[in-house]
Structure formats: structure tokens, C-alpha cells
Design a protein around this motif. Sequence first.
Motif, PDB file in Angstrom:
ATOM      1  N   ALA A  73       0.879  -1.289  -0.062  1.00 47.22           N
ATOM      2  CA  ALA A  73       0.015  -0.018  -0.104  1.00 47.22           C
ATOM      3  C   ALA A  73       0.908   1.290  -0.049  1.00 47.22           C
ATOM      4  O   ALA A  73       1.664   1.637   0.950  1.00 47.22           O
ATOM      5  CB  ALA A  73      -0.865   0.037   1.169  1.00 47.22           C
ATOM      6  N   VAL A  74       0.744   2.105  -1.023  1.00 49.25           N
ATOM      7  CA  VAL A  74       1.619   3.226  -1.303  1.00 49.25           C
ATOM      8  C   VAL A  74       0.936   4.215  -0.901  1.00 49.25           C
ATOM      9  O   VAL A  74      -0.107   4.783  -1.710  1.00 49.25           O
ATOM     10  CB  VAL A  74       2.347   3.046  -2.722  1.00 49.25           C
ATOM     11  CG1 VAL A  74       3.289   4.403  -2.815  1.00 49.25           C
ATOM     12  CG2 VAL A  74       2.905   1.869  -2.984  1.00 49.25           C
ATOM     13  N   ASN A  75       1.221   5.152   0.028  1.00 50.58           N
ATOM     14  CA  ASN A  75       0.747   6.490   0.456  1.00 50.58           C
ATOM     15  C   ASN A  75       1.398   7.585  -0.278  1.00 50.58           C
ATOM     16  O   ASN A  75       2.701   7.755  -0.265  1.00 50.58           O
ATOM     17  CB  ASN A  75       0.728   6.636   1.709  1.00 50.58           C
ATOM     18  CG  ASN A  75       0.509   8.117   2.164  1.00 50.58           C
ATOM     19  OD1 ASN A  75      -0.218   8.749   1.614  1.00 50.58           O
ATOM     20  ND2 ASN A  75       1.124   8.695   3.426  1.00 50.58           N
ATOM     21  N   ASP A  76       0.877   7.980  -1.548  1.00 55.26           N
ATOM     22  CA  ASP A  76       1.353   9.086  -2.146  1.00 55.26           C
ATOM     23  C   ASP A  76       1.264  10.365  -2.012  1.00 55.26           C
ATOM     24  O   ASP A  76       0.137  11.031  -2.342  1.00 55.26           O
ATOM     25  CB  ASP A  76       0.954   8.783  -3.745  1.00 55.26           C
ATOM     26  CG  ASP A  76       1.580   9.748  -4.633  1.00 55.26           C
ATOM     27  OD1 ASP A  76       2.573  10.402  -4.500  1.00 55.26           O
ATOM     28  OD2 ASP A  76       0.925   9.791  -5.723  1.00 55.26           O
ATOM     29  N   ARG A  77       1.990  10.962  -0.949  1.00 54.24           N
ATOM     30  CA  ARG A  77       1.815  12.348  -0.551  1.00 54.24           C
ATOM     31  C   ARG A  77       0.677  12.805  -0.184  1.00 54.24           C
ATOM     32  O   ARG A  77       0.164  14.031  -0.130  1.00 54.24           O
ATOM     33  CB  ARG A  77       2.314  13.314  -1.754  1.00 54.24           C
ATOM     34  CG  ARG A  77       3.916  12.836  -2.181  1.00 54.24           C
ATOM     35  CD  ARG A  77       4.235  13.672  -3.599  1.00 54.24           C
ATOM     36  NE  ARG A  77       3.369  12.929  -4.705  1.00 54.24           N
ATOM     37  CZ  ARG A  77       2.309  13.684  -5.599  1.00 54.24           C
ATOM     38  NH1 ARG A  77       2.574  15.041  -5.481  1.00 54.24           N
ATOM     39  NH2 ARG A  77       1.707  13.043  -6.359  1.00 54.24           N
ATOM     40  N   SER A  78      -0.122  11.981   0.467  1.00 53.49           N
ATOM     41  CA  SER A  78      -1.516  12.161   1.029  1.00 53.49           C
ATOM     42  C   SER A  78      -1.513  13.447   2.080  1.00 53.49           C
ATOM     43  O   SER A  78      -0.614  13.382   3.125  1.00 53.49           O
ATOM     44  CB  SER A  78      -2.302  11.098   1.688  1.00 53.49           C
ATOM     45  OG  SER A  78      -2.326  10.103   0.542  1.00 53.49           O
ATOM     46  N   SER A  79      -2.363  14.297   2.234  1.00 53.74           N
ATOM     47  CA  SER A  79      -2.723  15.395   3.088  1.00 53.74           C
ATOM     48  C   SER A  79      -3.653  15.053   4.016  1.00 53.74           C
ATOM     49  O   SER A  79      -3.814  15.956   5.065  1.00 53.74           O
ATOM     50  CB  SER A  79      -2.804  16.639   2.274  1.00 53.74           C
ATOM     51  OG  SER A  79      -4.119  16.572   1.709  1.00 53.74           O
ATOM     52  N   ASP A  80      -4.288  13.940   3.890  1.00 54.69           N
ATOM     53  CA  ASP A  80      -5.354  13.584   4.897  1.00 54.69           C
ATOM     54  C   ASP A  80      -5.043  12.303   6.021  1.00 54.69           C
ATOM     55  O   ASP A  80      -3.375  12.409   6.164  1.00 54.69           O
ATOM     56  CB  ASP A  80      -6.683  13.245   4.195  1.00 54.69           C
ATOM     57  CG  ASP A  80      -6.574  12.191   3.333  1.00 54.69           C
ATOM     58  OD1 ASP A  80      -5.396  11.235   3.338  1.00 54.69           O
ATOM     59  OD2 ASP A  80      -7.423  11.657   2.608  1.00 54.69           O
ATOM     60  N   ARG A  81      -5.633  11.512   6.164  1.00 52.15           N
ATOM     61  CA  ARG A  81      -5.251  10.286   7.068  1.00 52.15           C
ATOM     62  C   ARG A  81      -5.171   9.078   6.525  1.00 52.15           C
ATOM     63  O   ARG A  81      -4.920   8.098   7.060  1.00 52.15           O
ATOM     64  CB  ARG A  81      -6.362  10.304   8.144  1.00 52.15           C
ATOM     65  CG  ARG A  81      -6.654  11.508   9.071  1.00 52.15           C
ATOM     66  CD  ARG A  81      -7.698  11.155  10.249  1.00 52.15           C
ATOM     67  NE  ARG A  81      -7.321  10.164  11.113  1.00 52.15           N
ATOM     68  CZ  ARG A  81      -8.110   9.613  11.893  1.00 52.15           C
ATOM     69  NH1 ARG A  81      -9.522   9.989  12.207  1.00 52.15           N
ATOM     70  NH2 ARG A  81      -7.541   8.832  12.953  1.00 52.15           N
TER      71      ARG A  81
END
Length: 386
Positions: A73-81
Motif C-alpha cells: 500500500a503506497v501512500n502517495d503524498r497524502s494530506s489527509d489520514r
Amino acid sequence: MFWVFFGLLFVWMILLVDFLLGIRKIPRLEDTVPSQTDELVSVIIAAKDEEDAIRETLHTLLQQKNVRCEIIAVNDRSSDRTGEFIDETVASYSTIRAVHINHLPDGWLGKNHALKKGAELTSGAYLLFTDADIRFDEQTLAKAMTAMKVDELDHLTAAPNLEAHSFALRGLISYFLFGFGYLKRPWTANQKKPRGGMGIGAFQMMTKSCYQKIGNHEAVRFRPDDDLALGQKVKASGFKQQLVTAKQLLSVEWYPDFKSALKGVEKNAFAGLNYSIPLSLFALFGVLISQVFPFIFVFFGSPAVQIISAINILLLFCLYGLTTRSFTNYPLGMIFGLPIFALLFVFMLGRALILTWVRGGIEWRGNRYSIKELKQFFRNSEEDHR
């Protein structure tokens, strides 16, 4: 207008026959009887600001039966949770691995870069690229792996059920599929010829060796239509590809609201038309003449024009109805909204083209990409394709 509509009759008849012959070549993944496999499937998910969907997607993947899988699971620069929710799931399940990306290198679109980084960490001989808002039936991966094995496939891509909660969104989706069907001819994925090809971002399963040989996501790093471009790379490289429908096994809310749909069209409009202004204008006027004017002239034209307009409308309804029935779970009554959806599409495409031109590019996932860069990469990839 008589001769214009008369010529369109032959166009729609040819397209209708082509569709009837082609759709038979697209099997239903639901019809595959799953078998147990010991092969490891590596699932790669790119997520940016998907806090409302990512946990359900991960949960449905964790419920898969008769298959071994790992999840990257790649979190790509998210600004939320999103990143937080991924980490919470990782803490509870050893089969999930989290990757957090904080920087996007030049020359990349965010999703494409995220998928590549995720693929680099995989251990399986089979890869599945999917989105962060897809819901999977518990037998989806087992059925897909069985199809890959039985048919000796290198690449399997599946069309999901596209959920929509408003009439306008359902109309937009069904109309998009209608146009996509006769322009891209998705059944070419299942033909032996290297031309055509298909890739759907919701579900792209392929062997790792195939992925590496086509140049991985590096080969489509600057394509907003990365899923289609990747599928076409697979086909052009001579690998065995198959498109299936999976409306009972995969579901996704394509856009949550009309505003999001407008934003999505901004991203994909120029890419789908090869970044060509003349082709874009041809598409706009072509839709008006072929799919709106018949509904006007059937009431206000001469008797001969009214008759030929009515026949055009009948053929349009047949093609639209077949597309809607084949690729969605929407009621067939949607076909009667065709002229409205066509006008809506003209508005959205025209708006997207104007905004792209004014801005000098597209805005997506918090980044701006110039039209010059996008066109140059498209030309280069087309030359490589040849």
C-alpha cells in the motif's frame, strides 16, 4: 442534412456489427471456477487522499480466499489520514506493507511513480495493480489467477461495476463507455493481433516478467491514461492479454460527485485525444452532428430528413443499449437520455480543453504538468510503440 445522416447510417451499422462481434470475445470473470494456487500475488495500491475508501479496499483484499497475496500500500503524498489508516492496518496484518512517498521526481505523474515504487518491493511472480477505492469479492483474485493459469495469460484486466449515485453521473459514465467502446474497441485485447489492447486501472494483473519486459511504469511515467497505455504496451510487445468483465466481483465509485467528474475529465480529455487540438474540435462537432442533431431534425426536418434521423436514433439506441448492458448494471432506460448526455459531454470536453489551454497544462494530485511536456512524452512513447 439528409446526406450527412445517410452517411452516418452506414457508420452506425458498421459500429453496431463490430460491437456485436467484438463483445462476444469478452468473457465474464464470474464464470471462472476458482482453483487453489500456491503462487504469490503481489497487490500494489497507489493511494492519495483516500481516507474514505482505503480501509475498505484493504479489508476486502484481506478477505481473499484460495490465493496467497501480499499487499503493498503506497501512500502517495497524502494530506489527509490515508497514511495513518494504512499504518494501522499494517500493524494488524503481516501481509501488508506500507510505503510512504513524500517527494515526486520530475518527469513523473504521481500515481505512476507510486505504482512503480510499490512494484519494486514485490516478491510475487504475479502483480496486481489496483486503485485505493476498489471493493473486491472474496473470490476475485482466485478467479483471476485461475484465468491467468488456464489461458496462459501474461496480462488480465477487468472492467468493474461503476457505481454512481445520481442520474447525471450514471449518464456520464454510460456515455463515456459508449464512446470508449466504438473509439477504442476494447475487445481487441482478446485478439491475437498486436494492435489495440486494453488496460483498466481498477484491475491489472500481469506476470512480473511481462511487467519488466515492457519497461514497467517507467514506460508510461508521464501518461495520465497510464492504465490504457500500459495495456497497449503489453499488447504491442506480443504478450497474451485478456479483457474480462467483473461487475459482480469488483466495484468502484468512479466519481463521488459531478464536480469530481469534471476534474477527472480535465485530466484525461487531451490524453484521450492524443493532445491534438484539431482532433479535439473534430470530436466536439462530431458528437453534436452525429448524436444530438438527429434528435432535433427528427422533429424539424423535411419528411425525408425526419425518417433518416429516426433510423439514426434507432441505431444509436441499439449501440448505446448494448454498451450499457455489457459494461454496467444500470437500467436500460438510460438510453433515452442519450442526447442530454451527449450535450453534457460536449460541455465537459469543451471546458476541459479551454482550461488546459489557458493553464498551459493539467492539474492533478496537487501538481501541474505542462501540455508541452505531456505532448513530447506522448510523441516519444508513440515512436517507441512503432
